[in-house]
Design a protein around this motif. Structure first.
Motif, PDB file in Angstrom:
ATOM      1  N   ASN A  36       0.811  -1.220   0.000  1.00  0.00           N
ATOM      2  CA  ASN A  36       0.000   0.000   0.000  1.00  0.00           C
ATOM      3  C   ASN A  36       0.842   1.267   0.000  1.00  0.00           C
ATOM      4  O   ASN A  36       0.632   2.166  -0.816  1.00  0.00           O
ATOM      5  N   THR A  67       2.073  -5.519  -5.140  1.00  0.00           N
ATOM      6  CA  THR A  67       2.465  -4.123  -5.353  1.00  0.00           C
ATOM      7  C   THR A  67       2.315  -3.748  -6.819  1.00  0.00           C
ATOM      8  O   THR A  67       1.805  -2.667  -7.150  1.00  0.00           O
ATOM      9  N   LEU A  70      -0.946  -2.655  -7.968  1.00  0.00           N
ATOM     10  CA  LEU A  70      -1.398  -1.333  -7.520  1.00  0.00           C
ATOM     11  C   LEU A  70      -0.665  -0.174  -8.186  1.00  0.00           C
ATOM     12  O   LEU A  70      -1.075   0.975  -8.058  1.00  0.00           O
ATOM     13  N   GLU A 210      -1.546   6.574   3.748  1.00  0.00           N
ATOM     14  CA  GLU A 210      -1.497   5.250   3.127  1.00  0.00           C
ATOM     15  C   GLU A 210      -0.678   4.241   3.922  1.00  0.00           C
ATOM     16  O   GLU A 210      -0.725   3.041   3.633  1.00  0.00           O
ATOM     17  N   VAL A 212       0.214   1.581   6.555  1.00  0.00           N
ATOM     18  CA  VAL A 212      -0.648   0.642   7.273  1.00  0.00           C
ATOM     19  C   VAL A 212      -0.352   0.644   8.769  1.00  0.00           C
ATOM     20  O   VAL A 212      -0.979  -0.101   9.527  1.00  0.00           O
TER      21      VAL A 212
END
Length: 352
Positions: A36, A67, A70, A210, A212
């Motif tokens: 993320n 990854t 994304l 973003e 986590v």
């Protein structure tokens, strides 16, 4: 059309090396630098880096694939040289077409360098001294990262201010990225003007939207000042440990207690010195997870650099990068304006 022309020119070498809009790398932070955050940084024009840490090969491969789902922008993978499955991890990077590999945790072997270069990746390594930087470049490393003691997590003994002065003038064959204590764009501008090709930041990204990391972890960063980010203390000289910079809390004292417990176990013959060092190092892995994942900000490890005082809110990654690049552009542009020559006439005007 670019809105940061001065910054773009100053960071051209770093941007070309990374293949990114901006020469801003993200530090690889265990439990934090995952799909993320990495994808968000790359999508915002920076260069995200997956922290492999102690991941087994299958988990790393899954993280790389996730990854890439994304982001279609470049990102790298950070590997620890002491990982027991280093060869397998390198092979995973090759199979997944990773373009940049960052090695940390000690000098890499010639075999590891050859294996990484063999599948065409660009190799980056950390260098704590100019002599080691030169050795790494001779070994085929494509770029150097120098990280000062202002950084969070495991640190060396020398500040970035000193390292930059020592290393930037003598390492010119490859790009050099600087890290440690960077939280504002004017600092980025200054290091680029000193000869850096780009920068690496960790602390500001750790507290991004973003990230986590647990909300309590981020809130601790927002509350903290630079002087709250302290380096750990070595209790027993027989058990040397790499210092770790983290926010002071009960976990900091617990680490000292753990060192004393291990030293006592060594004295009793229950473990040798090597096992003792490993036991001490393992403390950080568990403590960091408690803080980042579980939100235990009292006994967990709040690894943070001294730039934590510049974290004043939880911001989206794109906003952080836009802020940094805008500040850097303004700083370089100001210096690009020719200064007014000082003459006896202007001095008399000032005096008047």
């Amino acid at each position: 059309m670019s809105n940061t022309p001065h910054l773009d020119a100053a960071s051209a070498r770093g941007r070309a090396f990374l293949g990114t809009r901006h020469a801003i790398m993200a530090g690889a932070m265990t439990w934090v630098s995952e799909r993320n955050l990495v994808s968000a940084i790359s999508n915002a024009g920076g260069f995200g880096v997956i922290a492999c840490g102690s991941m087994p090969p299958a988990i790393l491969e899954a993280e790389i694939i996730a990854t890439r789902a994304l982001t279609d922008k470049p990102f790298g993978v950070n590997l620890i040289t002491l990982h027991p499955m280093m060869e397998e991890l390198i092979d995973i990077c090759g199979r997944q077409g990773v373009t940049h590999v960052v090695l940390a945790g000690g000098l890499p072997s010639g075999a590891a360098i050859a294996r990484i270069k063999g599948f065409g990746a660009k190799l980056m390594c950390f260098a704590p001294t100019a002599a080691l930087a030169k050795k790494l470049v001779r070994s085929g490393v494509d770029a150097i990262v120098i990280e000062g003691s202002e950084a969070g997590g495991h640190i060396g003994p020398v500040s970035l201010t000193v390292l930059a002065q020592e290393i930037l003038p003598v390492i010119t064959d490859v790009p050099v990225f600087v890290a440690g204590g960077i939280g504002r764009g004017n600092a980025i501008a200054a290091y680029l003007e000193m000869g850096a090709s780009g920068v690496q930041l960790g602390t500001r990204f750790a507290a991004s939207t973003e990230s986590v990391a647990h909300d309590k972890f981020k809130a601790a960063f927002v509350r903290a000042s630079a002087r709250d980010a302290l380096s750990s203390v070595q209790v027993d000289p027989r058990l040397p440990v790499i210092p770790v910079r983290a926010l002071k809390n009960a976990g900091s004292e617990a680490f000292n207690t753990r060192q004393r417990e291990v030293a006592a176990a060594v004295d009793r013959g229950e473990m040798d010195l090597a096992a003792g060092q490993l036991a001490i190092e393992h403390y950080w892995a568990g403590a960091l997870r408690r803080a980042v994942v579980d939100g235990d900000i009292d006994t967990g490890s709040l690894m943070a650099g001294q730039s934590v005082g510049m974290v004043t809110s939880v911001q989206p990654v794109a906003e952080i990068i836009a802020e940094l690049t805008s500040e850097a552009e303004a700083a370089i542009a100001r210096r690009a304006v020719p200064a007014t020559p000082v003459t006896p006439a202007t001095l008399s005007d000032v005096a008047a």
